[in-house]
Design an enzyme around this catalytic site. Sequence first.
Site, short mmCIF file in Angstrom:
data_model
loop_
_atom_site.label_atom_id
_atom_site.label_comp_id
_atom_site.label_asym_id
_atom_site.label_seq_id
_atom_site.Cartn_x
_atom_site.Cartn_y
_atom_site.Cartn_z
N THR A 123 -11.24 -2.55 -2.66
CA THR A 123 -10.16 -2.20 -3.59
C THR A 123 -9.36 -3.47 -3.89
OG1 THR A 123 -8.71 -1.56 -1.75
CG2 THR A 123 -9.99 0.18 -2.79
N ILE B 141 -8.83 -2.80 1.00
CA ILE B 141 -8.06 -3.99 1.38
C ILE B 141 -6.95 -4.29 0.37
CG2 ILE B 141 -9.92 -5.02 2.73
CD1 ILE B 141 -10.62 -6.78 0.32
N LYS B 142 -7.03 -3.72 -0.82
CA LYS B 142 -6.00 -3.92 -1.86
C LYS B 142 -5.55 -5.37 -1.96
CE LYS B 142 -4.22 0.86 -1.85
NZ LYS B 142 -5.04 1.47 -0.79
N ARG B 143 -6.47 -6.30 -1.92
CA ARG B 143 -6.12 -7.71 -2.05
C ARG B 143 -5.99 -8.07 -3.53
NH1 ARG B 143 -6.07 -6.58 3.00
NH2 ARG B 143 -6.91 -8.01 4.56
N ASP C 41 0.86 -1.18 0.00
CA ASP C 41 0.00 0.00 0.00
C ASP C 41 0.89 1.23 0.00
OD1 ASP C 41 -2.26 1.86 0.79
OD2 ASP C 41 -3.29 -0.06 1.05
#
Lengths: 335, 335
Positions: free
Chosen positions: B140, B104-106, A108
């Site tokens: 996200t 969460i940008k997973r 991130d």
Amino acid sequence: MIEKLIAKIEEKKAPIVVGLDPALSMVPPHILDEAVSRHGESLEAAGEALFEFNKSIVDATCDLIPAVKPQSAMYERYGLPGLMAYKKTIDYCHEKGLIVIADIKRGDIGSTSQAYADGHLGTVHIGSKEFAPFDADFATVNPYLGSDGVKPFVEVAKAHDKGLFVLTKTSNPSSGEFQDRMLAEDDKLAGMPVSGASVYAGRLSNEAEDVRKPLYEYVAQMVNIWGQESLHGDYSDIGAVVGATYPEVGLRLRKVMKKAYILVPGYGAQGGKGKDLKAFFNSDGLGAIVNSSRGIIAAWQNEKYRDTYGEKDFAEASRRAVLDMKADIASSVGL
Amino acid sequence: MIEKLIAKIEEKKAPIVVGLDPALSMVPPHILDEAVSRHGESLEAAGEALFEFNKSIVDATCDLIPAVKPQSAMYERYGLPGLMAYKKTIDYCHEKGLIVIADIKRGDIGSTSQAYADGHLGTVHIGSKEFAPFDADFATVNPYLGSDGVKPFVEVAKAHDKGLFVLTKTSNPSSGEFQDRMLAEDDKLAGMPVSGASVYAGRLSNEAEDVRKPLYEYVAQMVNIWGQESLHGDYSDIGAVVGATYPEVGLRLRKVMKKAYILVPGYGAQGGKGKDLKAFFNSDGLGAIVNSSRGIIAAWQNEKYRDTYGEKDFAEASRRAVLDMKADIASSVGL
């Protein structure tokens, strides 16, 4: 931390990591029934079943292997009770002397990566006390946000004697969509339209003459840079993920990242073969650690093992699968 | 789901999302003291303090805003008690009628992305029962693994009426290191050395004549493809993240992704300015939603507000900051 992983690999004579990526469909019915009898049909039952399943497999294999790799997704799928099983799995594996690679693939902006790194590898302070919330030994990191998304992980790893594996070339079929894209030959500084130029200029200028390469190779070069202050002997705490399913890429990246340990997923169920693994190792027999998840933990469901091992012997089937994997790698890699 | 977000944006006349990214350093001492008095200096105290802080800010701002964006890292930092605060925050925001974007940008290989999507946006079955473990409205997603890492999220979003924002050009200083790299002109199929070629050939062949562009623009084209079956009116449930700190990129990607809602982080504390935001919006005044995290939730510590609002009035300071942000965006974007 990498020297500890290497010592364990040498002690067990097994460059193997077992991926603890359980799904309820792999858990033998008697384990799930037992959990449901205690908690009803609930997320709590799912979490308990995942942990009990893991525990039996760890008990049956921990003398053979140096490390495990729990995949956070498989626990997040079951919400907080799932994450409780994740944390209990990490702690139990540590009790059994295993190194824990948290397969979290986080990444991130800087301050946010810092929070992930603190939680998964480092510590937090609350008043006068210090806590290590998840306390894994290694974490996987996604590089898409660039250096300021990776460096907080590097710094936390340095401060707490932990390590990373940075996604470089992943094992899945579509990994090439972005990772394999060839970069333009004249994409030096002028080609960087908005941002990143200064970082790039400062860090990779020696390589400016050699620009036309796939994206994954640039990531590999950055892995070298990120890891250069984390060396312990021949290897760095900052390693890379390169999928077993792309051995040609492994052969190339093994040369590009001389100091990076390579975590190799994709062996077994995803299609990676033992004979392809030699590419990922150095001539010292080190430099790579191969993961198998379903191939080990769901061995009792595999036609190769299911006639010999019943559902009650699922952990013994996993032990057999580890021994077979170890033999396959030893014969292929020449260990 | 996107049509619900748009309806809320229009109802509140505010294309604004408040980033619930709390750190203990932003939490007024009286809240932390109260939590420590109940739980001692512990992760539980940290989790409770984060939730109570969020709750006050949500109470003070929920009539003004359509949505919140909790950042999972800030909760994972405090382990399981932190994640309990994350889940309580999602539930509380839903009670208050807010849309919840899980930042969460997973992103992982297919079967693993499926598990993340099930847990964060979808449901899981345990015996005869079905549960929605985290139950966010949007998530996200990191695209580095390509289509098979993103599509499980797309499918779960379709099945459960949820949405995504795919990282395209992130707001951080080093986002250009990989995202801005120019792709080679002759990188058509022959340039795809190992994998991905077939996916690429099938999906983007119409664009093969127009190859030389930065990586983020390829990601944007894939966002169009991933979102083409998730349209509701003018927009798709599959949106994109483009940082406020790169308005030139926003202007370009606004044209490339006509159907994608753009989530714009980086306003305020990260340096994005109101005047730069017009680039991200369409002429209908829609198409973008701007996030501010620290600028809102830590307003009471900002010199602009701290003389007017004491630490006990931190939530009122956040309300004032939302009103100021709303006015700034309205005057800049011309809403």
